[in-house]
Motif scaffolding. Structure first.
Motif, short mmCIF file in Angstrom:
data_model
loop_
_atom_site.label_atom_id
_atom_site.label_comp_id
_atom_site.label_asym_id
_atom_site.label_seq_id
_atom_site.Cartn_x
_atom_site.Cartn_y
_atom_site.Cartn_z
N THR A 66 0.83 -1.21 0.00
CA THR A 66 0.00 0.00 0.00
C THR A 66 0.85 1.26 0.00
O THR A 66 2.02 1.24 0.42
N ASN A 67 0.24 2.33 -0.46
CA ASN A 67 0.88 3.64 -0.42
C ASN A 67 -0.22 4.69 -0.33
O ASN A 67 -1.33 4.47 -0.84
N TYR A 68 0.12 5.80 0.33
CA TYR A 68 -0.90 6.82 0.61
C TYR A 68 -0.39 8.22 0.30
O TYR A 68 0.81 8.51 0.43
N ALA A 69 -1.32 9.10 -0.03
CA ALA A 69 -1.00 10.51 -0.11
C ALA A 69 -0.67 11.01 1.29
O ALA A 69 -1.24 10.52 2.28
N SER A 100 -1.50 13.58 2.78
CA SER A 100 -2.62 14.23 3.45
C SER A 100 -3.56 13.25 4.14
O SER A 100 -4.37 13.65 4.99
N VAL A 101 -3.46 11.96 3.82
CA VAL A 101 -4.38 10.98 4.41
C VAL A 101 -3.65 9.91 5.23
O VAL A 101 -4.30 9.06 5.85
N LYS A 102 -2.34 9.95 5.24
CA LYS A 102 -1.59 8.94 5.99
C LYS A 102 -1.98 8.95 7.46
O LYS A 102 -2.08 10.00 8.08
N GLY A 103 -2.18 7.75 7.99
CA GLY A 103 -2.57 7.62 9.39
C GLY A 103 -4.07 7.75 9.61
O GLY A 103 -4.55 7.46 10.71
N ARG A 104 -4.81 8.20 8.59
CA ARG A 104 -6.26 8.35 8.74
C ARG A 104 -7.03 7.42 7.80
O ARG A 104 -8.14 6.99 8.14
N PHE A 105 -6.50 7.15 6.64
CA PHE A 105 -7.17 6.30 5.65
C PHE A 105 -6.43 4.97 5.54
O PHE A 105 -5.20 4.91 5.63
N THR A 106 -7.21 3.91 5.31
CA THR A 106 -6.64 2.59 5.10
C THR A 106 -7.28 1.96 3.87
O THR A 106 -8.51 1.81 3.83
N ILE A 107 -6.46 1.59 2.91
CA ILE A 107 -6.94 0.91 1.71
C ILE A 107 -6.77 -0.58 1.90
O ILE A 107 -5.77 -1.04 2.48
N SER A 108 -7.74 -1.34 1.43
CA SER A 108 -7.64 -2.80 1.51
C SER A 108 -8.43 -3.40 0.36
O SER A 108 -9.26 -2.72 -0.25
N ARG A 109 -8.17 -4.63 0.10
CA ARG A 109 -8.91 -5.33 -0.96
C ARG A 109 -9.21 -6.74 -0.50
O ARG A 109 -8.36 -7.40 0.13
N ASP A 110 -10.41 -7.19 -0.81
CA ASP A 110 -10.83 -8.57 -0.52
C ASP A 110 -10.98 -9.24 -1.87
O ASP A 110 -12.00 -9.09 -2.55
N ASN A 111 -9.95 -9.97 -2.26
CA ASN A 111 -9.96 -10.57 -3.60
C ASN A 111 -11.06 -11.62 -3.74
O ASN A 111 -11.58 -11.83 -4.83
N ALA A 112 -11.40 -12.27 -2.65
CA ALA A 112 -12.45 -13.30 -2.71
C ALA A 112 -13.82 -12.66 -2.95
O ALA A 112 -14.69 -13.28 -3.56
N LYS A 113 -13.99 -11.43 -2.46
CA LYS A 113 -15.26 -10.72 -2.64
C LYS A 113 -15.21 -9.75 -3.80
O LYS A 113 -16.18 -9.02 -4.04
N ASN A 114 -14.07 -9.68 -4.47
CA ASN A 114 -13.92 -8.77 -5.61
C ASN A 114 -14.23 -7.33 -5.24
O ASN A 114 -14.90 -6.60 -6.00
#
Length: 114
Positions: free
Chosen positions: A55-58, A60-74
């Motif tokens: 993962t990588n973040y801008a 301005s959002v580091k520490g506040r936003f979290t990106i994730s993906r559930d490949n099984a749920k697409n």
């Protein structure tokens, strides 16, 4: 095809989770991103996640936003906490396949009131 959901009106300091559902398997999507575009501004990259989970973040959002993906749920997610009015924007998800083809969602509106 990508379809975002989860945008809403929230007070400053609040939280939201955005979802981006793909119509097919995202195992063939190497890189997935969240972008946002505020009124009068250019679209900016918010967060990136690879198939392997890097993962990588801008700044301005580091520490506040979290990106994730559930490949099984697409599905791609963006968990947002400690929201402030500067986070108000239309949020778009984007996917780049291993073939380099790119797809975009239609956007979901996040409004943060002060």
């Amino acid at each position: 095809q990508l379809v975002e959901s989860g945008g809403d009106l929230v007070q400053a300091g609040g939280s939201l989770r955005l979802s981006c559902a793909a119509s097919g398997s995202i195992f063939s999507i190497n890189v997935m991103r969240w972008y946002r575009q505020a009124p009068g501004n250019q679209r900016e990259l918010v967060a990136v996640i690879t198939l392997g989970g890097t993962t990588n973040y801008a700044e301005s959002v580091k520490g506040r936003f979290t990106i994730s993906r559930d490949n099984a749920k697409n599905t791609l997610y963006l968990q947002m906490i400690s929201l402030n009015p500067e986070d108000t924007a239309v949020y778009y998800c984007n996917g780049r396949y291993f073939s380099n083809r790119e797809v975009w969602g239609q956007g979901t509106l996040v409004t943060v009131s002060s």
